[in-house]
Design an enzyme around this catalytic site. Structure first.
Site, short mmCIF file in Angstrom:
data_model
loop_
_atom_site.label_atom_id
_atom_site.label_comp_id
_atom_site.label_asym_id
_atom_site.label_seq_id
_atom_site.Cartn_x
_atom_site.Cartn_y
_atom_site.Cartn_z
N HIS A 21 0.82 -1.22 0.00
CA HIS A 21 0.00 0.00 0.00
C HIS A 21 0.85 1.28 0.00
O HIS A 21 0.67 2.18 0.79
CB HIS A 21 -1.10 -0.01 1.06
CG HIS A 21 -0.72 0.03 2.52
ND1 HIS A 21 0.37 0.66 3.01
CD2 HIS A 21 -1.36 -0.48 3.59
CE1 HIS A 21 0.42 0.56 4.31
NE2 HIS A 21 -0.62 -0.14 4.70
N HIS A 75 -6.88 -7.64 14.29
CA HIS A 75 -6.71 -6.36 13.57
C HIS A 75 -7.47 -6.46 12.25
O HIS A 75 -7.35 -7.45 11.54
CB HIS A 75 -5.20 -6.16 13.34
CG HIS A 75 -4.81 -4.97 12.54
ND1 HIS A 75 -5.50 -3.79 12.54
CD2 HIS A 75 -3.73 -4.76 11.71
CE1 HIS A 75 -4.89 -2.93 11.75
NE2 HIS A 75 -3.82 -3.50 11.23
N GLU A 77 -7.33 -4.64 9.40
CA GLU A 77 -6.79 -4.17 8.11
C GLU A 77 -6.79 -5.32 7.10
O GLU A 77 -6.53 -6.48 7.46
CB GLU A 77 -5.37 -3.59 8.30
CG GLU A 77 -4.95 -2.80 7.08
CD GLU A 77 -3.76 -1.85 7.29
OE1 GLU A 77 -3.17 -1.84 8.38
OE2 GLU A 77 -3.44 -1.12 6.34
N ASP A 79 -4.92 -6.70 4.96
CA ASP A 79 -3.87 -7.71 4.76
C ASP A 79 -4.05 -8.89 5.73
O ASP A 79 -3.48 -9.96 5.51
CB ASP A 79 -2.46 -7.11 4.89
CG ASP A 79 -2.24 -6.29 6.14
OD1 ASP A 79 -3.20 -5.68 6.63
OD2 ASP A 79 -1.10 -6.26 6.64
N HIS A 142 -1.93 -0.30 15.40
CA HIS A 142 -1.95 1.04 14.90
C HIS A 142 -3.31 1.48 14.38
O HIS A 142 -3.44 2.56 13.78
CB HIS A 142 -0.89 1.21 13.79
CG HIS A 142 -1.23 0.45 12.51
ND1 HIS A 142 -1.40 1.09 11.31
CD2 HIS A 142 -1.45 -0.85 12.28
CE1 HIS A 142 -1.69 0.21 10.37
NE2 HIS A 142 -1.73 -0.97 10.93
N ASP A 161 0.35 -6.45 14.13
CA ASP A 161 1.40 -5.71 13.42
C ASP A 161 2.58 -5.31 14.32
O ASP A 161 3.71 -5.15 13.82
CB ASP A 161 0.83 -4.43 12.82
CG ASP A 161 0.04 -4.67 11.55
OD1 ASP A 161 0.10 -5.77 11.01
OD2 ASP A 161 -0.65 -3.74 11.10
N TYR A 189 9.56 -0.68 9.70
CA TYR A 189 8.13 -0.96 9.94
C TYR A 189 7.59 0.04 10.96
O TYR A 189 6.54 0.66 10.76
CB TYR A 189 7.99 -2.39 10.45
CG TYR A 189 6.58 -2.92 10.38
CD1 TYR A 189 6.16 -3.69 9.31
CD2 TYR A 189 5.67 -2.63 11.39
CE1 TYR A 189 4.87 -4.16 9.24
CE2 TYR A 189 4.37 -3.10 11.32
CZ TYR A 189 3.98 -3.86 10.25
OH TYR A 189 2.70 -4.32 10.17
N HIS A 220 3.52 -10.10 10.83
CA HIS A 220 4.42 -10.03 9.68
C HIS A 220 5.83 -10.40 10.14
O HIS A 220 6.29 -9.95 11.19
CB HIS A 220 4.50 -8.61 9.10
CG HIS A 220 3.21 -8.07 8.57
ND1 HIS A 220 2.66 -8.50 7.38
CD2 HIS A 220 2.37 -7.14 9.05
CE1 HIS A 220 1.53 -7.85 7.15
NE2 HIS A 220 1.33 -7.01 8.16
#
Ligand code: FEO
Length: 396
Positions: A21, A75, A77, A79, A142, A161, A189, A220
């Site tokens: 992204h 989370h 998001e 991904d 985040h 994350d 990151y 990740h």
């Protein structure tokens, strides 16, 4: 890959992604997912859309899909949730565990009307048999709905994350991979994703300090098992906005005039002390994610641009827009640049230093068409001043 008895990594490796992204991810990444098999079975975190069949395959290698009782969503998001609808459809007996904010976010992304959802909160305990799932809300680390899952019996923290790194590899643990690269990628990151939320990170670190932790399993990159204290110390350092004795020079240039001033600043800063680190990046040739990683702990910054079309150069503008959003700890700074018939770009940078709440060390250094010997001497002196200021800031 086993983290502990009957706790497996079942994630996917995205070897070839280079644009995440808009972030440059030169090493690719992974979408980590974990399977816990006990009297009850739980999957922690899903994966990006193209990898869902691979995740299902990994689950099926370990257990029947109908035996999965829970899917935890730490989370929302995409991904980690892009494939969630398909995953839940393939797991007929699974209940999704998430907090209320996450449910609200997922409902905005997906039609969740047919999903079995059980809300969890910090006082919720989900008994799996010999193990328990517990939850820690980590708002704005985040996203607003972000949370950790913790298994006290195994002392494993599933940190989504947080503590992650974009590294695609066959290794799964921090002690199996080149440690310098792991830390550099964890820093990149943090700089690009977590920087604006330093205060929230500090609160999370305080909460985590109360837990015995044998392993931190992020969503990740590599799992922390041998260098837990080091990565927590790094997060404390980054979240606390600590300065390194570093001068960062960011600039763009058309005909080497602004670049020449940058070189003189670099020379002056480098000569000031053996303790100083100087990094000079022409922004047009470096990705924003690298620039942000260098900015994270820089104490002093020189921003340079010529005037082009009565503006600063576009890539410099992109950098300051990006830096404004990331809200780095204020720096000491100067502006510099060149112009032909109207000095605009450098003055825009000079004003931006004030607007960002940074400390402006001196008026901008400017050259008409080409820097004179006097201008280059002034730039060298500015480099020394930046270095001396950076050393003081790093020591205080
Ligand atoms: Fe890896 Fe915030 O998603």
């Amino acid at each position: 890959m086993e983290l502990a008895k009957s706790i497996d990594w079942i994630g996917c490796v995205d070897w070839d992604v280079r644009d995440f992204h808009s972030f440059d991810v030169p090493h690719g990444t992974t979408y980590n997912s974990y399977l816990i098999r006990d009297n009850k079975t739980a999957v922690i975190d899903a994966v990006k859309v193209p990898y869902i069949s691979s995740l299902l395959h990994n689950i099926a290698k370990k257990t029947e899909l109908a035996k999965v009782d829970y899917v935890v969503c730490n989370h929302a998001e995409p991904d980690h949730t892009g494939g969630l609808a398909e995953l839940l459809a393939a797991l007929p007996n699974a209940t999704l565990l998430c907090n209320a904010k996450c449910k609200e976010t997922l409902s905005a992304y997906f039609d969740t009307s047919g999903w079995k959802i059980q809300l969890v909160a910090p006082d919720t305990k989900i008994a799996l048999g010999s193990r328990t799932l517990t939850f820690i809300d980590t708002p704005m680390v985040h996203w607003p709905e972000s949370m950790f899952t913790y298994i006290p019996e195994d002392q494993i923290l599933f940190s989504m994350d947080a503590f992650g790194q974009h590294i695609a590899c066959s290794e799964r643990f921090d002690d199996q991979y080149d440690f310098k690269t792991v830390i550099e990628e964890a820093k990149t990151y943090y700089a690009n994703i977590v920087t604006p939320y330093g205060k929230q990170v500090q609160r999370v670190l305080e909460a985590a300090a109360t837990l015995p932790i044998k392993m931190i399993a992020p969503s990740h990159g590599l799992i922390w098992r041998s260098h837990i204290s080091e990565i927590i110390e790094k997060y404390q350092h980054w979240a606390g906005g600590k300065y390194a004795p570093k001068v960062l020079i960011l600039f763009d240039s058309m005909w080497h005039s602004t670049a020449g001033i940058a070189e003189a600043i670099m020379g002056g800063a480098a000569q000031a002390s053996e303790k100083i680190h100087v990094r000079s990046l022409q922004v047009r040739k470096n990705p924003l994610s690298r620039i942000a990683a260098e900015m994270l702990d820089a104490a002093a910054v020189a921003l340079g641009s010529p005037t082009m079309n009565m503006q600063m150069m576009p890539q410099v503008s992109a950098v300051i827009t990006y830096m404004k959003g990331l809200k780095f700890t204020p720096k000491s700074a100067i502006a510099f640049g060149s112009y032909g018939w109207a000095s605009v770009g450098t003055n825009q940078l000079d004003r931006w230093i004030d607007e960002a709440g940074w400390t402006r060390l001196m008026p901008p250094i400017q050259a008409r068409f080409r820097p004179t010997a006097e201008t280059l001497k002034l730039a060298e002196e500015a480099g020394k001043k930046l270095a001396q200021t950076a050393l003081r800031m790093a020591e205080s």
